[in-house]
Design an enzyme around this catalytic site. Structure first.
Site, PDB file in Angstrom:
ATOM      1  N   GLY A  97       1.269  -1.460   4.282  1.00  0.00           N
ATOM      2  CA  GLY A  97       1.656  -0.149   3.761  1.00  0.00           C
ATOM      3  C   GLY A  97       2.379   0.730   4.746  1.00  0.00           C
ATOM      4  CG  HIS A  98       1.611   3.728   8.599  1.00  0.00           C
ATOM      5  ND1 HIS A  98       2.280   3.504   9.781  1.00  0.00           N
ATOM      6  CD2 HIS A  98       1.498   5.082   8.472  1.00  0.00           C
ATOM      7  CE1 HIS A  98       2.560   4.651  10.349  1.00  0.00           C
ATOM      8  NE2 HIS A  98       2.096   5.629   9.591  1.00  0.00           N
TER       9      HIS A  98
ATOM     10  NE  ARG B  82      -8.022   7.248   4.406  1.00  0.00           N
ATOM     11  CZ  ARG B  82      -8.840   6.972   5.423  1.00  0.00           C
ATOM     12  NH1 ARG B  82      -9.953   7.692   5.589  1.00  0.00           N
ATOM     13  NH2 ARG B  82      -8.576   5.978   6.255  1.00  0.00           N
TER      14      ARG B  82
ATOM     15  CG  ASN C 211      -1.889   1.123   1.262  1.00  0.00           C
ATOM     16  OD1 ASN C 211      -1.518   2.260   1.001  1.00  0.00           O
ATOM     17  ND2 ASN C 211      -3.141   0.819   1.561  1.00  0.00           N
TER      18      ASN C 211
ATOM     19  NE  ARG D   1      -7.464  11.139   5.393  1.00  0.00           N
ATOM     20  CZ  ARG D   1      -7.987  10.710   6.551  1.00  0.00           C
ATOM     21  NH1 ARG D   1      -7.245  10.036   7.410  1.00  0.00           N
ATOM     22  NH2 ARG D   1      -9.246  10.948   6.855  1.00  0.00           N
TER      23      ARG D   1
ATOM     24  CG  ASP E 149      -2.983   4.581   0.958  1.00  0.00           C
ATOM     25  OD1 ASP E 149      -3.775   4.120   1.807  1.00  0.00           O
ATOM     26  OD2 ASP E 149      -3.122   4.436  -0.267  1.00  0.00           O
ATOM     27  CG  HIS E 150       0.661   6.365   4.755  1.00  0.00           C
ATOM     28  ND1 HIS E 150      -0.173   7.410   5.086  1.00  0.00           N
ATOM     29  CD2 HIS E 150       0.004   5.231   5.017  1.00  0.00           C
ATOM     30  CE1 HIS E 150      -1.305   6.904   5.562  1.00  0.00           C
ATOM     31  NE2 HIS E 150      -1.230   5.589   5.513  1.00  0.00           N
TER      32      HIS E 150
ATOM     33  CG  HIS F 186      -7.889   4.151   1.107  1.00  0.00           C
ATOM     34  ND1 HIS F 186      -7.960   4.085   2.480  1.00  0.00           N
ATOM     35  CD2 HIS F 186      -9.137   4.444   0.674  1.00  0.00           C
ATOM     36  CE1 HIS F 186      -9.208   4.350   2.853  1.00  0.00           C
ATOM     37  NE2 HIS F 186      -9.935   4.559   1.776  1.00  0.00           N
TER      38      HIS F 186
ATOM     39  CB  THR G  17      -5.544   4.867   9.812  1.00  0.00           C
ATOM     40  OG1 THR G  17      -5.367   3.854   8.802  1.00  0.00           O
ATOM     41  CG2 THR G  17      -5.587   4.208  11.176  1.00  0.00           C
ATOM     42  CB  THR G  18      -9.097   1.711   7.836  1.00  0.00           C
ATOM     43  OG1 THR G  18      -8.951   2.311   6.548  1.00  0.00           O
ATOM     44  CG2 THR G  18     -10.303   0.799   7.839  1.00  0.00           C
TER      45      THR G  18
ATOM     46  CG  HIS H  89      -5.298  -1.558   9.475  1.00  0.00           C
ATOM     47  ND1 HIS H  89      -5.557  -0.433   8.729  1.00  0.00           N
ATOM     48  CD2 HIS H  89      -5.058  -1.129  10.733  1.00  0.00           C
ATOM     49  CE1 HIS H  89      -5.498   0.635   9.527  1.00  0.00           C
ATOM     50  NE2 HIS H  89      -5.213   0.244  10.742  1.00  0.00           N
TER      51      HIS H  89
ATOM     52  CD  GLU I  57      -6.919  -6.236   2.784  1.00  0.00           C
ATOM     53  OE1 GLU I  57      -7.050  -6.055   1.556  1.00  0.00           O
ATOM     54  OE2 GLU I  57      -6.166  -5.553   3.503  1.00  0.00           O
TER      55      GLU I  57
ATOM     56  CD  GLU J  39      -7.052  -0.437   0.916  1.00  0.00           C
ATOM     57  OE1 GLU J  39      -6.731   0.645   1.405  1.00  0.00           O
ATOM     58  OE2 GLU J  39      -6.795  -1.519   1.483  1.00  0.00           O
TER      59      GLU J  39
HETATM   60  C1  LIG Z   1      -8.093  -0.468   4.739  1.00  0.00           C
HETATM   61  C2  LIG Z   1      -6.786  -0.269   5.398  1.00  0.00           C
HETATM   62  O1  LIG Z   1      -6.514  -0.711   6.473  1.00  0.00           O
HETATM   63  C3  LIG Z   1      -5.755   0.522   4.698  1.00  0.00           C
HETATM   64  O2  LIG Z   1      -5.465  -0.074   3.514  1.00  0.00           O
HETATM   65  C4  LIG Z   1      -6.245   1.921   4.480  1.00  0.00           C
HETATM   66  O3  LIG Z   1      -5.625   2.472   3.342  1.00  0.00           O
HETATM   67  C5  LIG Z   1      -5.888   2.721   5.727  1.00  0.00           C
HETATM   68  O4  LIG Z   1      -6.131   4.060   5.473  1.00  0.00           O
HETATM   69  P1  LIG Z   1      -4.863   5.026   5.372  1.00  0.00           P
HETATM   70  O5  LIG Z   1      -3.953   4.458   4.320  1.00  0.00           O
HETATM   71  O6  LIG Z   1      -5.456   6.346   5.019  1.00  0.00           O
HETATM   72  O7  LIG Z   1      -4.199   4.967   6.731  1.00  0.00           O
HETATM   73  N1  LIG Z   2      -5.743  -2.996   3.584  1.00  0.00           N
HETATM   74  C1  LIG Z   2      -4.570  -2.830   4.420  1.00  0.00           C
HETATM   75  C2  LIG Z   2      -3.535  -2.044   3.683  1.00  0.00           C
HETATM   76  O1  LIG Z   2      -3.622  -1.858   2.475  1.00  0.00           O
HETATM   77  C3  LIG Z   2      -2.372  -1.493   4.406  1.00  0.00           C
HETATM   78  O2  LIG Z   2      -2.698  -1.175   5.736  1.00  0.00           O
HETATM   79  P1  LIG Z   2      -1.482  -0.558   6.583  1.00  0.00           P
HETATM   80  O3  LIG Z   2      -0.316  -1.520   6.487  1.00  0.00           O
HETATM   81  O4  LIG Z   2      -1.141   0.770   5.948  1.00  0.00           O
HETATM   82  O5  LIG Z   2      -2.006  -0.437   7.993  1.00  0.00           O
END
Ligand SMILES: CC(=O)[C@@H](O)[C@H](O)COP(=O)(O)O
Ligand SMILES: NCC(=O)COP(=O)(O)O
Length: 251
Positions: free
Chosen positions: A224-225, A53, A15, A57, A17-18, A51, A108-109, A202, A159, A78
């Site tokens: 991801g994170h 959103r 992931n 963000r 996203d960050h 994701h 976050t989720t 997650h 998932e 996502e």
């Molecule tokens: C669904 C999930 O747990 C993550 O994939 C989601 O992307 C979390 O949101 P953020 O990436 O905005 O933290």
């Molecule tokens: N669906 C979970 C994801 O894509 C990544 O979650 P995270 O590792 O960023 O908490």
């Protein structure tokens, strides 16, 4: 889609996203999440998760097409269960779409999608995505009620949200860890028994990933994170390779 050199292995979806969170911090175009996707592809990642959103963000609309053009890796989009996101998914045609819960005020989720409680709202969205040929998944808690609703909706993938497990591990609450692992393991087995491919994600880290990776029915982990955090110190390729190694050793 398993990595060619690792047939039938547990796939790693990264992931990104960050990377976009850091990019957006200054309103510019660096670091580019597309470059992250290319590095993930080059070092053996099995997929990219992004994701989009409602508040944009981190990942932005224009990132999606650029990610798709930059690598052949399957893109797992996502998305919240909204008409806006459905239209975007149908326009971009990602390999997969994972419907996730979303609240603007959340950091976050915070939990899984209430598939059972939102069945009538979700079903037409699931059907439209499936009819378009997009692999649909629901991001749900590992519970029979949620899994049953996913089964009734005809989704091919779920998932499981591993956030509660991750929190229990971080708190060294071994009783809660054991309870969460059993819940995830039982639901992964039940999903597979019913023809649904189970994924998980997650809050997964180097320290907590292996008991999850050891659940034999899981086909994919989305992480991801933590990986992007590690990439700041060690680089993205080493971080992906280390997570990959830990997952493989757990099987
Ligand atoms: C669904 C999930 O747990 C993550 O994939 C989601 O992307 C979390 O949101 P953020 O990436 O905005 O933290
Ligand atoms: N669906 C979970 C994801 O894509 C990544 O979650 P995270 O590792 O960023 O908490």
């Amino acid at each position: 889609m398993a990595h060619p050199s690792r047939p039938n292995s547990l796939r790693l979806g990264v992931n990104i996203d960050h990377v976009a969170t850091i990019r957006n911090a200054r309103g510019g175009d660096h670091p580019d999440p597309v470059r992250a996707a290319q590095i993930v592809a080059a070092c053996g990642g099995d997929g990219i998760t992004a994701h989009l959103r409602e508040d944009r963000r981190h990942i932005r609309d224009e990132d999606l097409k650029r990610i798709q053009e930059a690598t052949d890796l399957p893109l797992n989009l996502e998305m919240a269960a909204t008409d806006e996101m459905l239209a975007i998914a149908l326009s971009h045609m990602p390999h997969a779409a994972c419907i996730v819960p979303e609240k603007r005020e959340e950091r976050t989720t915070e939990g899984g999608l209430d598939a059972a409680g939102q069945h009538n709202h979700l079903q037409p969205i699931v059907t439209r995505l499936k009819d378009a040929g997009i692999r649909v998944s629901l991001f749900i808690e590992a519970s029979e009620r949620q899994l049953d609703s996913a089964l009734q909706m005809g989704v091919p993938v779920v998932e499981f949200h591993t956030g509660e497990y991750a929190h229990a591990m971080a708190a060294s609450d071994q009783e809660r860890v054991a309870r969460e692992l059993k819940r995830l393991s039982d639901m992964a087995a039940l999903a597979a028994k019913n023809g649904i491919e189970p994924h998980a994600g997650h809050g997964l880290t180097y320290d907590n990933v292996q008991p999850i990776a050891a659940i034999p029915q899981l086909a994919e982990l989305n992480i991801g994170h933590y990986l992007i955090g590690e990439a700041i110190f060690d680089g993205l390729e080493p971080a992906v390779l280390k997570m990959r190694e830990l997952m493989d050793l757990a099987r």
